[in-house]
Design an enzyme around this catalytic site. Structure first.
Site, PDB file in Angstrom:
ATOM      1  N   VAL A  40      39.188  45.755  52.189  1.00  0.00           N
ATOM      2  CA  VAL A  40      39.423  44.410  51.663  1.00  0.00           C
ATOM      3  C   VAL A  40      40.495  44.860  50.122  1.00  0.00           C
ATOM      4  CG1 VAL A  40      39.837  41.974  51.471  1.00  0.00           C
ATOM      5  CG2 VAL A  40      38.783  42.920  53.538  1.00  0.00           C
TER       6      VAL A  40
ATOM      7  N   HIS B 240      15.305  40.708  47.883  1.00  0.00           N
ATOM      8  CA  HIS B 240      14.190  40.467  47.866  1.00  0.00           C
ATOM      9  C   HIS B 240      13.062  42.088  49.276  1.00  0.00           C
ATOM     10  CE1 HIS B 240      11.955  38.435  51.462  1.00  0.00           C
ATOM     11  NE2 HIS B 240      12.361  39.230  52.547  1.00  0.00           N
TER      12      HIS B 240
ATOM     13  N   TYR C   5       6.022  36.426  54.832  1.00  0.00           N
ATOM     14  CA  TYR C   5       5.831  37.259  56.573  1.00  0.00           C
ATOM     15  C   TYR C   5       5.229  37.903  56.678  1.00  0.00           C
ATOM     16  CZ  TYR C   5      10.335  38.853  55.388  1.00  0.00           C
ATOM     17  OH  TYR C   5      11.686  39.344  54.871  1.00  0.00           O
TER      18      TYR C   5
ATOM     19  N   ASP D 283      31.224   6.350  53.052  1.00  0.00           N
ATOM     20  CA  ASP D 283      31.927   5.167  53.056  1.00  0.00           C
ATOM     21  C   ASP D 283      32.437   4.435  51.683  1.00  0.00           C
ATOM     22  OD1 ASP D 283      29.196   5.011  52.495  1.00  0.00           O
ATOM     23  OD2 ASP D 283      28.376   2.811  52.459  1.00  0.00           O
TER      24      ASP D 283
ATOM     25  N   GLY E 185      35.238   3.325  45.468  1.00  0.00           N
ATOM     26  CA  GLY E 185      33.926   3.765  44.908  1.00  0.00           C
ATOM     27  C   GLY E 185      33.342   4.796  46.035  1.00  0.00           C
TER      28      GLY E 185
ATOM     29  N   THR F 183      19.135  33.606  60.897  1.00  0.00           N
ATOM     30  CA  THR F 183      18.478  32.542  60.955  1.00  0.00           C
ATOM     31  C   THR F 183      19.362  31.707  61.695  1.00  0.00           C
ATOM     32  OG1 THR F 183      16.272  32.449  60.087  1.00  0.00           O
ATOM     33  CG2 THR F 183      16.561  30.217  61.454  1.00  0.00           C
TER      34      THR F 183
ATOM     35  N   VAL G  61      24.272  33.094  54.727  1.00  0.00           N
ATOM     36  CA  VAL G  61      23.836  32.565  55.629  1.00  0.00           C
ATOM     37  C   VAL G  61      22.729  33.792  56.404  1.00  0.00           C
ATOM     38  CG1 VAL G  61      24.451  32.778  58.750  1.00  0.00           C
ATOM     39  CG2 VAL G  61      26.670  31.036  56.077  1.00  0.00           C
ATOM     40  N   TRP G  62      22.239  32.934  56.820  1.00  0.00           N
ATOM     41  CA  TRP G  62      20.806  34.441  56.753  1.00  0.00           C
ATOM     42  C   TRP G  62      21.070  34.186  58.864  1.00  0.00           C
ATOM     43  CZ3 TRP G  62      16.200  32.258  54.132  1.00  0.00           C
ATOM     44  CH2 TRP G  62      15.790  32.179  52.819  1.00  0.00           C
TER      45      TRP G  62
ATOM     46  N   TYR H 204      32.480  -2.461  35.414  1.00  0.00           N
ATOM     47  CA  TYR H 204      33.301  -1.245  34.582  1.00  0.00           C
ATOM     48  C   TYR H 204      33.411  -1.679  33.820  1.00  0.00           C
ATOM     49  CZ  TYR H 204      32.148   0.307  39.622  1.00  0.00           C
ATOM     50  OH  TYR H 204      31.354   0.330  40.650  1.00  0.00           O
TER      51      TYR H 204
ATOM     52  N   THR I 146      22.739  42.244  57.256  1.00  0.00           N
ATOM     53  CA  THR I 146      22.064  41.896  58.831  1.00  0.00           C
ATOM     54  C   THR I 146      21.695  43.248  59.501  1.00  0.00           C
ATOM     55  OG1 THR I 146      24.358  40.759  58.729  1.00  0.00           O
ATOM     56  CG2 THR I 146      23.213  42.005  60.809  1.00  0.00           C
TER      57      THR I 146
END
Length: 808
Positions: free
Chosen positions: A171, A222, A256, A541, A555, A356, A353-354, A640, A43
């Protein structure tokens, strides 16, 4: 409310503290090894670009919420979010076509955006060389986040509600008691907690290892550089406003750009993947301003500088004045990682997590922790979405590196990775190879898409030609395979279908409680049913076969289903994943019974073996379990067997089918057949954001069977605003692939979920989410990469509505 400790005071941890305390969880402590609020993590050096439009509806929703929230933040030093807008430019025809696709996503997901001509791009961003451009895509609500300010502003709000932030707190470990977290061990002692959330950024994977959890992420470097003064920018911005031009992406060159007052920041993915060795991190970053910054490698940036100067000629009079290789996280599939440790209750992760998506991920994580479910479907980000193979160090490193290389590439929706293929193959794989199968990968499995051996079936079939984009990873042979299935008989490799065995004295009661339909029926019954979350959203499902009084074959769809069932499993139930030890052949078509009956000692007639029943029997000498179900809407069975019989089973069936013209068919044909027959695909057509009534699956819900997960929510659910509908395209050559916007009377009213060319009616059939009041026969328009196709809303199923074909 629980006592919560969040590890990491970066943009995710501070956002999460804000979201938790806003929901009444005031006993929240955030710890970080660094100072507040420039902690030294990703960050602290993030360039802060927030482009909302994404092929994922979920990630777009996360980004949209981040923009909405950041726009409302205030900080004494200035803005937290500068809504300068976003501009993505195309310098190649392929990119220009892809921006039309992206504009479609924006429409579908509710993001304001507009395609621009080259002249309009140059007018909006005067620094770009207009002659290099073919056009661009402008999103006015995108912008720049001042990441540290946004973090601090959210932290201050959380502190005002009672949260505590502890800087310089290392930590050392996680305290546990009786299978639950008990707190966080620090150099100052143990901070007691009922819930611990790991939001430690690229340090998160190392921390998770201490509690036996694999986080499939790789810290990657980067490149980011700031130029010297750019003459055309002098006097345009002030130190306080910092930027006024839209943030700019030149994805054809993996670049960018953003303004820094009168300088330009350039981010580059135009270099080799640079995975970070965490064991030497502190030594590698020594001398840099923070431990998330590695020394800049000039040689890697040289190609990027040439491309940047080509797009922005003013850079030729400048040079790089400061630069670094910043570290942040990549995952095998590019999505974040969220969820609770199954084996250590109360230990949660919000990683990879970026900026964005930070506020959106934080909101969903807070909902998940406090409410047990989320408003936005998070299955793509679920901690337990990964198959076992995808958690291996080699797989994580290889695929995450590929994700880095492809971050700005034009990726086809049917394009699959090229590395680490052939890891999971069915016992029929060699037979598929011999038949010229074209494979794609899913869940680690090699799955045949179509077979070159079937090319001869095209001789009397008129298949409309496709454009170059939709023709990729597709063949007209698949249409021929689908037609052959409808007319004769075909064999489908269904081995990759996820299968569980649920057994034990409490198995029936367990499945009754977990699913929506009545599964406590006679031995030999097969039941289609749903897994819901607490708010009634469809998690998955299932097809449940009762093979014995206390034994069921289930299944399912993905490892998330195993995780959900395992978390709720009582002690008198055994849950086993039997997928890898078994195999499955789908034999379907009007001649299926003629083909298989001579091999079987039992009666396979419609009266002897009815639809949605299971039978343990033999085919030849091979012990098999047959389920009379059909995902293609034709007579036949899922057959099966234990995996060691697989090769013999395939050959036995194939030899028996020769006289009936049997073929092996692929998954492209299967997809087309299931869509024209009205069968949904979880994760594509429906997610946790949808309840059964909206998806047309009320028949799989038995409100009279007793309590089940999600029942209370269904009882109180309002009528759905949107429903999943079938649409049939008017022109035979119209094609869509999914996620395209759908228009009613000129207004965007929904989006396509999945589509396939119907061999039965000779046109593309698709599913689309549309307003509930939409009537059969209404005209709609679908935008496919800038081309408008007309279609008509159709009753379901489009093919064989009376189910006569499947119940022969």
């Amino acid at each position: 409310m629980p006592k919560i400790v969040v590890i990491g005071a970066g943009i995710v941890g501070t956002s999460l503290a804000d979201e938790l305390t806003a929901r009444g969880a005031t006993d929240v402590t955030v710890v970080d090894r660094g100072p507040l609020f420039a902690t030294g993590g990703s960050t602290s050096h993030a360039p802060g670009l927030v482009f909302q439009t994404n092929p994922s509806k979920t990630m777009t929703a996360f980004a949209r919420y981040t923009v909405e929230k950041f726009c409302a933040l205030s900080h004494p030093d200035g803005w937290a979010f500068n809504q300068v807008g976003g501009l993505e430019v195309a310098t190649t025809p392929e990119r220009w076509a892809d921006l039309h696709r992206k504009a479609g996503w924006a429409q579908a997901w509710g993001i304001e955006g507009r395609l621009l001509s080259a002249d309009e791009c140059a007018a909006l961003h005067p620094l770009v060389d207009r002659d290099r451009l073919l056009g661009g895509f402008h999103t006015p609500t995108d912008g720049l986040a001042k990441a540290v300010r946004a973090a601090e502003a959210q932290a201050r709000r959380a502190m005002a509600r009672g949260a505590t932030f502890l800087p310089h707190t290392e930590v050392l470990g996680i305290a546990e008691k009786a299978g639950r977290v008990a707190g966080v061990q620090t150099s100052d002692g143990v901070l007691a907690a009922d819930v611990v959330v790991c939001a430690a950024g690229f340090w998160g994977a190392e921390l998770a290892k201490r509690v036996g959890l694999v986080l499939p992420l790789v810290p990657m470097a980067h490149q980011y550089a700031r130029t010297g003064q750019i003459a055309p920018l002098v006097g345009r911005n002030t130190e306080r406003t910092e930027a006024g031009l839209p943030i700019l992406r030149h994805q054809d060159a993996d670049l960018y750009f953003r303004e820094h007052v009168d300088r330009i920041g350039i981010g580059s993915y135009c270099h080799r993947p640079m995975p970070v060795d965490m064991s030497t991190l502190m030594a590698d970053t020594a001398g840099e301003s923070m431990p998330s910054m590695l020394p800049f490698t000039d040689e890697d940036f040289a190609p990027a500088w040439r491309e940047a100067a080509g797009l922005i000629p003013a850079l030729e009079d400048s040079k790089v004045e400061e630069a670094f290789n910043g570290i942040f996280s990549f995952t095998p599939d590019g999505f974040s990682i969220m969820g609770e440790h199954r084996d250590l209750a109360g230990f949660w992760v919000a990683e990879a997590v970026w900026v964005t998506h930070s506020a959106g991920v934080a909101k969903a994580t807070a909902e998940w922790i406090l409410d047990g479910t989320t408003e936005v479907d998070v299955s793509e980000c679920d901690l337990y979405r990964f198959e076992d193979v995808a958690r291996s160090p080699e797989f994580v490193m290889t695929t995450s590196s590929q994700a880095f290389v492809e971050v700005y590439d034009v990726i086809h929706p049917h394009q699959f990775r090229s590395d680490l293929r052939g890891l999971r193959t069915s016992p029929f794989h060699q037979r598929h190879v011999e038949s010229g199968a074209h494979f794609y990968e899913g869940g680690g499995w090699e799955r045949p898409a179509w077979f070159e051996a079937n090319a001869g079936l095209l001789t009397d079939l008129d298949v409309p030609e496709r454009d170059d984009w939709s023709a990729r990873f597709w063949s007209p042979i698949a249409v021929a395979e689908a037609r052959h299935t409808r007319e004769r008989v075909a064999m489908y490799d269904m081995t990759p279908l996820t299968r569980y065995e649920v057994s034990g004295p409490g198995a029936a009661a367990f499945l009754q409680r977990m699913t929506t339909n009545n599964i406590d029926k006679s031995v030999g019954s097969v039941t289609y049913t749903l897994l819901l979350d607490q708010k009634g959203g469809i998690r998955s499902d299932l097809t449940v076969a009762r093979l014995g009084p206390a034994t069921f074959q289930v299944g399912a769809n993905s490892p998330r289903d195993f995780d959900w069932l395992e978390r709720h499993r009582p002690d008198d139930v055994v849950l086993r994943d039997i997928t890898g030890g078994t195999c499955c052949v789908g034999v379907w078509g009007p001649l299926a019974r003629d083909m298989v009956q001579p091999l079987c000692p039992d009666d396979l007639s419609h009266s002897g073996f009815r639809y949605f029943r299971a039978l343990r029997t033999y085919l030849g000498a091979i012990p098999v379990t047959m389920l009379r179900v059909s995902y293609v809407g034709e007579l036949g069975w899922e057959i099966y067997a234990s995996a060691e019989y697989g090769g013999a089973l395939w050959d036995l069936l194939h030899d028996a089918g020769r006289a009936h013209g049997v073929i092996a068919a692929g998954r492209v044909a299967l997809n087309s057949l299931r869509i024209e027959k009205g069968y949904r695909s979880w994760g594509t057509d429906m997610t946790t954001e949808h309840r059964p009534a909206a998806v047309g699956l009320d028949f799989a819900v038995r409100m009279d069977k007793g309590d089940f997960v999600g029942r209370a929510a269904l009882e109180q659910a309002p009528l759905p605003l949107n429903r999943l509908r079938s649409i049939v395209f008017d022109e035979p050559d119209a094609v869509v692939l999914g996620k395209e916007p759908v228009y009613l009377a000129g207004d965007c009213a929904g989006y396509v979920t999945s589509a396939g060319f119907s061999p039965t009616i000779g046109r593309t059939v698709a599913y689309a989410w549309l307003p509930t009041g939409t009537q059969d026969g209404e005209a709609v328009t679908v935008d496919y990469r800038g081309t408008r196709h007309t279609a008509t809303v159709h009753s379901e199923p489009v093919v064989d509505p009376d189910m006569s074909r499947i119940r022969r």
